[in-house]
Design an enzyme around this catalytic site. Sequence first.
Site, PDB file in Angstrom:
ATOM      1  N   LYS A 113       0.421 -17.636   8.462  1.00  0.00           N
ATOM      2  CA  LYS A 113       0.758 -16.386   7.780  1.00  0.00           C
ATOM      3  C   LYS A 113      -0.226 -16.102   6.662  1.00  0.00           C
ATOM      4  CE  LYS A 113       5.676 -15.856   8.713  1.00  0.00           C
ATOM      5  NZ  LYS A 113       7.035 -15.995   8.200  1.00  0.00           N
ATOM      6  N   LYS A 195       3.143 -18.001  21.130  1.00  0.00           N
ATOM      7  CA  LYS A 195       4.585 -17.764  21.302  1.00  0.00           C
ATOM      8  C   LYS A 195       4.911 -16.268  21.276  1.00  0.00           C
ATOM      9  CE  LYS A 195       6.685 -17.537  16.789  1.00  0.00           C
ATOM     10  NZ  LYS A 195       7.780 -17.744  15.900  1.00  0.00           N
ATOM     11  N   LYS A 198       8.195 -11.148  17.601  1.00  0.00           N
ATOM     12  CA  LYS A 198       8.553  -9.737  17.399  1.00  0.00           C
ATOM     13  C   LYS A 198       7.537  -9.032  16.517  1.00  0.00           C
ATOM     14  CE  LYS A 198      11.974 -11.390  14.084  1.00  0.00           C
ATOM     15  NZ  LYS A 198      13.335 -11.908  14.058  1.00  0.00           N
TER      16      LYS A 198
HETATM   17  P1  AMP Z   1      12.585 -15.716  13.705  1.00  0.00           P
HETATM   18  O1  AMP Z   1      12.364 -14.561  14.603  1.00  0.00           O
HETATM   19  O2  AMP Z   1      11.297 -16.313  13.240  1.00  0.00           O
HETATM   20  O3  AMP Z   1      13.553 -15.444  12.594  1.00  0.00           O
HETATM   21  O4  AMP Z   1      13.229 -16.844  14.600  1.00  0.00           O
HETATM   22  C1  AMP Z   1      14.609 -17.007  14.790  1.00  0.00           C
HETATM   23  C2  AMP Z   1      14.900 -18.115  15.769  1.00  0.00           C
HETATM   24  O5  AMP Z   1      14.370 -17.808  17.053  1.00  0.00           O
HETATM   25  C3  AMP Z   1      14.293 -19.467  15.378  1.00  0.00           C
HETATM   26  O6  AMP Z   1      15.191 -20.493  15.724  1.00  0.00           O
HETATM   27  C4  AMP Z   1      13.066 -19.533  16.210  1.00  0.00           C
HETATM   28  O7  AMP Z   1      12.661 -20.857  16.461  1.00  0.00           O
HETATM   29  C5  AMP Z   1      13.511 -18.844  17.498  1.00  0.00           C
HETATM   30  N1  AMP Z   1      12.381 -18.244  18.194  1.00  0.00           N
HETATM   31  C6  AMP Z   1      11.584 -17.248  17.743  1.00  0.00           C
HETATM   32  N2  AMP Z   1      10.637 -16.942  18.648  1.00  0.00           N
HETATM   33  C7  AMP Z   1      10.837 -17.780  19.691  1.00  0.00           C
HETATM   34  C8  AMP Z   1      10.191 -17.951  20.969  1.00  0.00           C
HETATM   35  N3  AMP Z   1       9.127 -17.231  21.305  1.00  0.00           N
HETATM   36  N4  AMP Z   1      10.682 -18.892  21.801  1.00  0.00           N
HETATM   37  C9  AMP Z   1      11.746 -19.637  21.458  1.00  0.00           C
HETATM   38  N5  AMP Z   1      12.403 -19.521  20.291  1.00  0.00           N
HETATM   39  C10 AMP Z   1      11.957 -18.608  19.410  1.00  0.00           C
END
Ligand code: AMP
Length: 330
Positions: A113, A195, A198
């Site tokens: 980041k 990965k 969003k």
């Molecule tokens: P975040 O969008 O960073 O707040 O992520 C929320 C949750 O979703 C966390 O537990 C992340 O590890 C999981 N997560 C986000 N992106 C992925 C992805 N591409 N594959 C699997 N888990 C994800």
Amino acid sequence: MDKKVVFSGVQPSGKLTIGNYLGAIKNWVELQDEYDCYYCIVDLHAITIPQVPKELRRSTLEVLALYMACGIDPDKSTIFIQSHVPAHTELTWVLNTISYMGQLGRMTQYKEKSRRSEENLNAGLFTYPVLMAADILLYQTDLVPVGEDQKQHLELARDLAIRFNNKYSETFKVPEPGIKDVGAKIMSLQSPEAKMSKSDADENAYILLLDDKDTIRRKIKRAVTDSLGTIAYNDEQLGLKNLIEIYSIFSGEKIPSIVNKYEGQGYGKFKEDLAEVVIDGISNIQEKYNYLMDNKDYLEKIYIKGAEKAEYQALKTLRKVYKKVGFLPR
Ligand code: AMP
Ligand code: TRP
């Protein structure tokens, strides 16, 4: 006997992808009967990157509605908004004082980041994992179900718990990560070595939980595969591997059986079927989501009740912490 505790959270920054669902939220649903679950919408984390206040408010409510639409049941689990429970920021401060700059500087997510956002290299980005540790440790959490990308942050939470316990005597439970073998890292549809995120600039890289049917069909059709042209599950065909995993988790069908079914065929038919499997897997979620977003009063009741319950538990831990570090009680 008291149930073991689960804690997890998602940031209300933008819309949720099927990565968030398959890597995290879907697994949360399965834990609700066996554990005492806390599912948080981590708005304090979200402001480490610039947010438009009006949109943040809306996203927060959207994530709440999505949690419930995905099957998180407010009668079983505690659903709440992080900023509603001040103990999270209060414990963060105390944990900051036992966090090492060096260790925080080594966090992969921070390094990524900070590389990407030099003009917004704020201190919040740096101490972000300490806030996450506070989230987890406040509830004496046993298990933290997350995607693979959060593993290093969880290690830090464990380190901080152990360090505090050693310094001041046993206070925090040391949490375990709950990371699945398949689904813990759903990859980008456009660059399958990264990965699915969003915040990706390319909309075709991700599928949102709220994407409509045609968008899903189009994005899957355009998903990057390879020139080998044959269905197989291996690390040489990363794009395809990712698509097969998505197929497997949504349909419940085992990977070898999927490979068998499409063996000898090109990617076209597989992609068409995959689109229908994904649509099938999320249409129910979308329906419930729309219903909930039309019932904002109900959503409000849920997060108010959730905050009360969470705060009660959080304050128990915070009081202990304040006493141990030597703060004079009021
Ligand atoms: P975040 O969008 O960073 O707040 O992520 C929320 C949750 O979703 C966390 O537990 C992340 O590890 C999981 N997560 C986000 N992106 C992925 C992805 N591409 N594959 C699997 N888990 C994800
Ligand atoms: N940092 C996590 C993410 O971006 C979200 C999060 C914040 C979290 N606090 C948490 C996840 C506590 C699990 C437990 O995905």
